[in-house]
Design a protein around this motif. Structure first.
Motif, PDB file in Angstrom:
ATOM      1  N   UNK A 145       0.865 -45.262 -18.173  1.00 51.76           N
ATOM      2  CA  UNK A 145       1.650 -46.411 -18.602  1.00 51.76           C
ATOM      3  C   UNK A 145       1.269 -46.819 -20.022  1.00 51.76           C
ATOM      4  N   UNK A 146       2.240 -47.334 -20.740  1.00 53.29           N
ATOM      5  CA  UNK A 146       2.002 -47.780 -22.115  1.00 53.29           C
ATOM      6  C   UNK A 146       0.912 -48.851 -22.154  1.00 53.29           C
ATOM      7  N   UNK A 147       0.947 -49.743 -21.178  1.00 51.45           N
ATOM      8  CA  UNK A 147      -0.046 -50.822 -21.117  1.00 51.45           C
ATOM      9  C   UNK A 147      -1.446 -50.264 -20.888  1.00 51.45           C
ATOM     10  N   UNK A 148      -1.560 -49.237 -20.030  1.00 54.02           N
ATOM     11  CA  UNK A 148      -2.871 -48.645 -19.758  1.00 54.02           C
ATOM     12  C   UNK A 148      -3.408 -47.895 -20.971  1.00 54.02           C
ATOM     13  N   UNK A 149      -2.531 -47.167 -21.647  1.00 52.63           N
ATOM     14  CA  UNK A 149      -2.962 -46.455 -22.855  1.00 52.63           C
ATOM     15  C   UNK A 149      -3.460 -47.437 -23.905  1.00 52.63           C
ATOM     16  N   UNK A 150      -2.761 -48.545 -24.079  1.00 51.28           N
ATOM     17  CA  UNK A 150      -3.152 -49.524 -25.091  1.00 51.28           C
ATOM     18  C   UNK A 150      -4.456 -50.221 -24.726  1.00 51.28           C
ATOM     19  N   UNK A 187      -6.123 -41.387 -25.236  1.00 51.59           N
ATOM     20  CA  UNK A 187      -5.145 -40.692 -26.078  1.00 51.59           C
ATOM     21  C   UNK A 187      -5.470 -39.206 -26.121  1.00 51.59           C
ATOM     22  N   UNK A 188      -4.495 -38.382 -25.773  1.00 55.83           N
ATOM     23  CA  UNK A 188      -4.604 -36.936 -25.909  1.00 55.83           C
ATOM     24  C   UNK A 188      -3.283 -36.423 -26.482  1.00 55.83           C
ATOM     25  N   UNK A 189      -3.275 -35.197 -26.943  1.00 54.45           N
ATOM     26  CA  UNK A 189      -2.095 -34.663 -27.614  1.00 54.45           C
ATOM     27  C   UNK A 189      -0.865 -34.636 -26.717  1.00 54.45           C
ATOM     28  N   UNK A 190      -1.063 -34.363 -25.428  1.00 54.82           N
ATOM     29  CA  UNK A 190       0.071 -34.198 -24.508  1.00 54.82           C
ATOM     30  C   UNK A 190       0.568 -35.515 -23.926  1.00 54.82           C
ATOM     31  N   UNK A 191      -0.009 -36.634 -24.358  1.00 56.45           N
ATOM     32  CA  UNK A 191       0.265 -37.904 -23.694  1.00 56.45           C
ATOM     33  C   UNK A 191       1.681 -38.411 -23.952  1.00 56.45           C
ATOM     34  N   UNK A 192       2.301 -38.906 -22.879  1.00 56.84           N
ATOM     35  CA  UNK A 192       3.552 -39.638 -22.961  1.00 56.84           C
ATOM     36  C   UNK A 192       3.366 -40.947 -22.219  1.00 56.84           C
ATOM     37  N   UNK A 193       3.874 -42.033 -22.774  1.00 55.48           N
ATOM     38  CA  UNK A 193       3.724 -43.335 -22.140  1.00 55.48           C
ATOM     39  C   UNK A 193       5.076 -43.860 -21.670  1.00 55.48           C
ATOM     40  N   UNK A 194       5.034 -44.838 -20.797  1.00 54.88           N
ATOM     41  CA  UNK A 194       6.251 -45.405 -20.221  1.00 54.88           C
ATOM     42  C   UNK A 194       6.022 -46.879 -19.946  1.00 54.88           C
ATOM     43  N   UNK A 195       7.106 -47.582 -19.792  1.00 50.84           N
ATOM     44  CA  UNK A 195       7.047 -48.955 -19.308  1.00 50.84           C
ATOM     45  C   UNK A 195       7.330 -48.912 -17.802  1.00 50.84           C
ATOM     46  N   UNK A 196       8.580 -49.071 -17.399  1.00 52.62           N
ATOM     47  CA  UNK A 196       8.831 -48.933 -15.964  1.00 52.62           C
ATOM     48  C   UNK A 196      10.155 -48.235 -15.691  1.00 52.62           C
TER      49      UNK A 196
END
Length: 232
Positions: free
Chosen positions: A92-97, A102-111
């Motif tokens: 989740x975007x909130x968890x990453x922040x 952070x890794x190269x393959x990371x994609x974030x989301x809201x809901x």
């Protein structure tokens, strides 16, 4: 349900992989689309050979990795496997922040839901154990990480976090059908895969309807030594 949505939610098979590293014992999950042979991994950690064997036994192509939160026992193999298989890693975007993960393959989301491995992935943001913890609803299966166990819920560092955990659990109670199968990040007595309606027999945290009482119970003394704790 239209035919496309049915195709995304049917034919889902789950294999639970119990792995350990030091004092940690976790559940990883292989989520297979039996129609396409593609698979997702949830929270892969430590036992690389166990994960590789599960992929081989299912004759599956790894198409992505889902992380419920950024604690070390839930992300351990994510970068390694993503690099080897050339697949994305979602958190989740909130968890990453909040975690700095952070890794190269990371994609974030809201809901917003998305399609992965030919399956519909519906994230539910469930703060409490961490600020951006998420559950993943795929077909008739919900992967809950350290938000909800069969017999309990994840540790909360303070009353604010416990309040958020209460709200997250109340939200799950309001939205989940009773027949959805629950797959937590840790198991203690009952096995993963029980239906949500059966959890009410074992999980006292589902019985609270008052946030103050929930917080007091969740933060009661002695939790660090309890065998019901989440170790992450």
């Amino acid at each position: 349900m239209n035919q496309h949505l049915a195709a995304l939610t049917d034919n889902v098979a789950v294999t639970a992989l119990k792995v350990s590293g030091g004092r940690f014992i976790n559940n990883n999950y292989l989520v297979l689309n039996r129609r396409t042979g593609q698979a997702l991994l949830v929270d892969p950690a430590w036992e690389r050979e166990t994960v590789d064997s599960a992929l081989k036994a299912a004759n599956a192509q790894l198409a992505g990795i889902l992380l419920t939160h950024a604690h070390a026992d839930h992300i351990d193999l994510a970068d390694t496997l993503a690099n080897e298989h050339g697949c994305p890693v979602w958190i989740s975007r909130r968890e990453a922040a909040s975690s700095g993960f952070s890794i190269a393959a990371l994609r974030t989301f809201d809901e917003q839901p998305w399609e992965a491995a030919g399956m519909l992935v519906r994230p539910i943001i469930t703060p409490g154990h961490t600020p951006g913890s998420a559950c993943y609803w795929i077909g008739n299966h919900l992967f809950t990480g350290d938000t909800l166990f069969i017999e309990g819920c994840g540790l909360c560092p303070d009353s604010d976090a416990a309040s958020r955990m209460y709200s997250s659990i109340q939200r799950l109670k309001a939205m989940l059908p009773g027949k959805v199968q629950i797959y937590p990040g840790h198991s203690y007595v009952q096995p993963p895969g029980l239906t949500f309606e059966r959890l009410f027999r074992y999980n006292v945290y589902l019985s609270f309807d008052n946030v103050e009482a929930f917080i007091k119970f969740r933060l009661r003394p002695g939790q660090a030594k309890s065998r019901w704790m989440a170790f992450s």
